[in-house]
Design a protein around this motif. Structure first.
Motif, PDB file in Angstrom:
ATOM      1  N   GLY A  41       0.800  -1.216   0.000  1.00  0.00           N
ATOM      2  CA  GLY A  41       0.000   0.000   0.000  1.00  0.00           C
ATOM      3  C   GLY A  41       0.834   1.267   0.000  1.00  0.00           C
ATOM      4  O   GLY A  41       2.017   1.269  -0.323  1.00  0.00           O
ATOM      5  N   SER A  42       0.186   2.363   0.357  1.00  0.00           N
ATOM      6  CA  SER A  42       0.839   3.668   0.389  1.00  0.00           C
ATOM      7  C   SER A  42       0.487   4.382   1.679  1.00  0.00           C
ATOM      8  O   SER A  42      -0.657   4.302   2.164  1.00  0.00           O
ATOM      9  CB  SER A  42       0.379   4.514  -0.806  1.00  0.00           C
ATOM     10  N   ARG A  43       1.460   5.096   2.232  1.00  0.00           N
ATOM     11  CA  ARG A  43       1.227   5.841   3.471  1.00  0.00           C
ATOM     12  C   ARG A  43       0.187   6.939   3.283  1.00  0.00           C
ATOM     13  O   ARG A  43      -0.351   7.451   4.270  1.00  0.00           O
ATOM     14  CB  ARG A  43       2.536   6.458   3.974  1.00  0.00           C
ATOM     15  N   SER A  44      -0.109   7.304   2.044  1.00  0.00           N
ATOM     16  CA  SER A  44      -1.137   8.334   1.831  1.00  0.00           C
ATOM     17  C   SER A  44      -2.485   7.905   2.401  1.00  0.00           C
ATOM     18  O   SER A  44      -3.341   8.738   2.696  1.00  0.00           O
ATOM     19  CB  SER A  44      -1.282   8.635   0.338  1.00  0.00           C
ATOM     20  N   ALA A  45      -2.676   6.589   2.576  1.00  0.00           N
ATOM     21  CA  ALA A  45      -3.914   6.093   3.175  1.00  0.00           C
ATOM     22  C   ALA A  45      -4.143   6.688   4.566  1.00  0.00           C
ATOM     23  O   ALA A  45      -5.283   6.926   4.982  1.00  0.00           O
ATOM     24  CB  ALA A  45      -3.886   4.573   3.256  1.00  0.00           C
ATOM     25  N   LEU A  46      -3.048   6.937   5.302  1.00  0.00           N
ATOM     26  CA  LEU A  46      -3.177   7.521   6.642  1.00  0.00           C
ATOM     27  C   LEU A  46      -3.733   8.935   6.564  1.00  0.00           C
ATOM     28  O   LEU A  46      -4.620   9.324   7.331  1.00  0.00           O
ATOM     29  CB  LEU A  46      -1.822   7.516   7.341  1.00  0.00           C
ATOM     30  N   ARG A  47      -3.207   9.722   5.627  1.00  0.00           N
ATOM     31  CA  ARG A  47      -3.679  11.104   5.496  1.00  0.00           C
ATOM     32  C   ARG A  47      -5.142  11.133   5.059  1.00  0.00           C
ATOM     33  O   ARG A  47      -5.944  11.930   5.569  1.00  0.00           O
ATOM     34  CB  ARG A  47      -2.803  11.857   4.494  1.00  0.00           C
ATOM     35  N   ILE A  48      -5.482  10.267   4.105  1.00  0.00           N
ATOM     36  CA  ILE A  48      -6.854  10.259   3.598  1.00  0.00           C
ATOM     37  C   ILE A  48      -7.823   9.847   4.699  1.00  0.00           C
ATOM     38  O   ILE A  48      -8.916  10.410   4.825  1.00  0.00           O
ATOM     39  CB  ILE A  48      -6.954   9.319   2.380  1.00  0.00           C
ATOM     40  N   THR A  49      -7.423   8.876   5.518  1.00  0.00           N
ATOM     41  CA  THR A  49      -8.284   8.420   6.613  1.00  0.00           C
ATOM     42  C   THR A  49      -8.643   9.568   7.558  1.00  0.00           C
ATOM     43  O   THR A  49      -9.796   9.717   7.976  1.00  0.00           O
ATOM     44  CB  THR A  49      -7.574   7.306   7.413  1.00  0.00           C
ATOM     45  N   ARG A  50      -7.660  10.400   7.872  1.00  0.00           N
ATOM     46  CA  ARG A  50      -7.876  11.458   8.862  1.00  0.00           C
ATOM     47  C   ARG A  50      -8.680  12.636   8.319  1.00  0.00           C
ATOM     48  O   ARG A  50      -9.079  13.531   9.069  1.00  0.00           O
ATOM     49  CB  ARG A  50      -6.528  11.960   9.390  1.00  0.00           C
ATOM     50  N   ILE A  51      -8.935  12.659   7.005  1.00  0.00           N
ATOM     51  CA  ILE A  51      -9.671  13.781   6.418  1.00  0.00           C
ATOM     52  C   ILE A  51     -11.083  13.878   6.998  1.00  0.00           C
ATOM     53  O   ILE A  51     -11.629  14.977   7.129  1.00  0.00           O
ATOM     54  CB  ILE A  51      -9.686  13.662   4.880  1.00  0.00           C
ATOM     55  N   VAL A  52     -11.674  12.746   7.371  1.00  0.00           N
ATOM     56  CA  VAL A  52     -13.005  12.796   7.986  1.00  0.00           C
ATOM     57  C   VAL A  52     -12.956  13.642   9.258  1.00  0.00           C
ATOM     58  O   VAL A  52     -13.760  14.557   9.453  1.00  0.00           O
ATOM     59  CB  VAL A  52     -13.520  11.378   8.310  1.00  0.00           C
ATOM     60  N   SER A  53     -12.000  13.343  10.119  1.00  0.00           N
ATOM     61  CA  SER A  53     -11.871  14.106  11.368  1.00  0.00           C
ATOM     62  C   SER A  53     -11.471  15.547  11.091  1.00  0.00           C
ATOM     63  O   SER A  53     -11.975  16.484  11.739  1.00  0.00           O
ATOM     64  CB  SER A  53     -10.824  13.438  12.274  1.00  0.00           C
TER      65      SER A  53
END
Length: 389
Positions: A41-53
């Motif tokens: 995968g890609s670490r960008s998944a972490l940033r995208i996940t936090r966009i909700v918050s």
């Protein structure tokens, strides 16, 4: 509705977003301090996940729902609003849909809203998520994407997925006719992965232009009715007719039951590019069980509103393909029928009633050597009316 495009670093803006009607740009927070161990995968998944918050923390006044989608997710905004208005945003809701691919759901979860299909989180759920999401992310370093991290956190909160069949991940390849030609009796909310699918109207070579035809025509006229199916019969010619309003009309020789017609044709391949019908998470059927029943497809070419009669008029043109040898005495639609005209009154209350397919009636049918056009009336089923076989 308000929206933002979230990026991981600043970019030069050529124009002021507020003057162009484009959504504003936001930069997501640095997530380098969070662990990520998935090898593919890609670490960008972490940033995208936090966009909700992060979206919740913007403090947008009056925001009831937080809706996520990929950069290749197409939303039908009126239908999205209609669907979410049925739920109480002061209660925790997590609304979306799994993948069309059985294998994808096994890898991830049938209880997860796939991010490409888009999902919505109520204000109440977003508030709870914002309080605990960072700690939750720390506990799931091995997950692949952003959507399964959101799902993991929702599981910790005890908020299950509220499935809505109008959100489409489209983990498919090829022709979307089978999916949209027999859409579930529910509003069409999203489409995704359009780069892996042929243009929605194959007579239009550009995917963007094909979408523009859909949105500037049927979606602008009557968004609630887009891709809603109706099944009827031309008894004189023994044809089965399926109308997917605003998208396509399918005409088949012989009498096929509504039960069969409401099952999507396999005009596509599954996400792993195999023609394996057991790989779909929904029922499908062959395009034709024998050559004589290969369908003739008429794609939407133009649409307008007859204001005097408050009726939409959509015209569908035959998609020309090489003929299939057949010795049936039932006339071939391709030999008689070039255009289909569908009349349908505007129905803003379509989804305020119990879900039911509209009924259709063949008003006029082509005769040999004369007008090569069929006219169909689509609307709410009358008392005692049903699709007669």
């Amino acid at each position: 509705m308000r929206g933002f495009v979230w990026l991981d670093k600043p970019v030069p803006e050529v124009r002021n977003a507020s003057s162009t009607g484009l959504p504003g740009i936001k930069i997501s927070a640095n997530t380098s301090g969070f662990p990520y161990t998935h090898g593919a995968g890609s670490r960008s998944a972490l940033r995208i996940t936090r966009i909700v918050s992060e979206s919740f923390r913007l403090g947008l006044p009056g925001a009831r729902w937080f809706v996520m989608g990929d950069d290749d997710t197409v939303f039908f905004p009126d239908n999205l609003v209609d669907v979410l208005s049925r739920y109480d945003h002061t209660q925790p809701y997590y609304v979306g849909n799994p993948s069309e691919s059985h294998i994808q759901n096994l890898i991830f979860s049938y209880g997860m809203a796939f991010g490409g299909g888009g999902f919505a989180i109520s204000r109440a759920a977003a508030e709870q998520l914002a309080r605990m999401q960072d700690g939750c992310i720390q506990r799931y370093p091995a997950l692949y994407g952003s959507d399964d991290r959101v799902h993991a956190c929702m599981s910790e909160l005890g908020v299950p997925l509220t499935r809505h069949l109008g959100f489409h991940q489209c983990d498919l390849w090829g022709d979307v006719l089978g999916l949209l030609g027999a859409h579930p009796v529910t509003p069409l909310v999203t489409l995704h992965h359009l780069d892996f699918l042929q243009p929605v109207f194959p007579t239009v070579k550009s995917r963007t232009r094909a979408l523009r035809r859909l949105f500037e025509g049927p979606v602008a006229l009557d968004p609630a009715a887009v891709a809603q199916q109706a099944v009827c019969y031309d008894a004189g010619k023994e044809w089965t007719v399926s109308v997917s309003w605003g998208f396509a009309v399918v005409v088949v020789r012989g009498v096929l039951s509504p039960r069969e017609m409401e099952t999507p044709m396999r005009t596509f391949l599954n996400w792993y590019r195999r023609a394996d019908y057991t790989a779909y998470a929904f029922n499908t059927r062959p395009v034709a069980r024998q050559p004589c029943q290969r369908p003739q497809v008429y794609y939407m070419r133009q649409s307008r509103l007859d204001r005097r009669r408050n009726t939409t008029v959509t015209e569908y043109e035959r998609h020309r393909v090489p003929p299939t040898p057949c010795r049936w005495r039932i006339p071939d639609p391709a030999a008689l029928l070039d255009r289909v005209v569908v009349l349908k009154k505007l129905d803003p209350g379509l989804w305020k009633r119990a879900p039911r397919r509209n009924c259709c009636r063949v008003v006029s049918s082509p005769t040999k050597g004369k007008d090569r056009r069929m006219t169909i009336d689509v609307g709410v089923c009358r008392e005692g009316e049903f699709a007669r076989v």
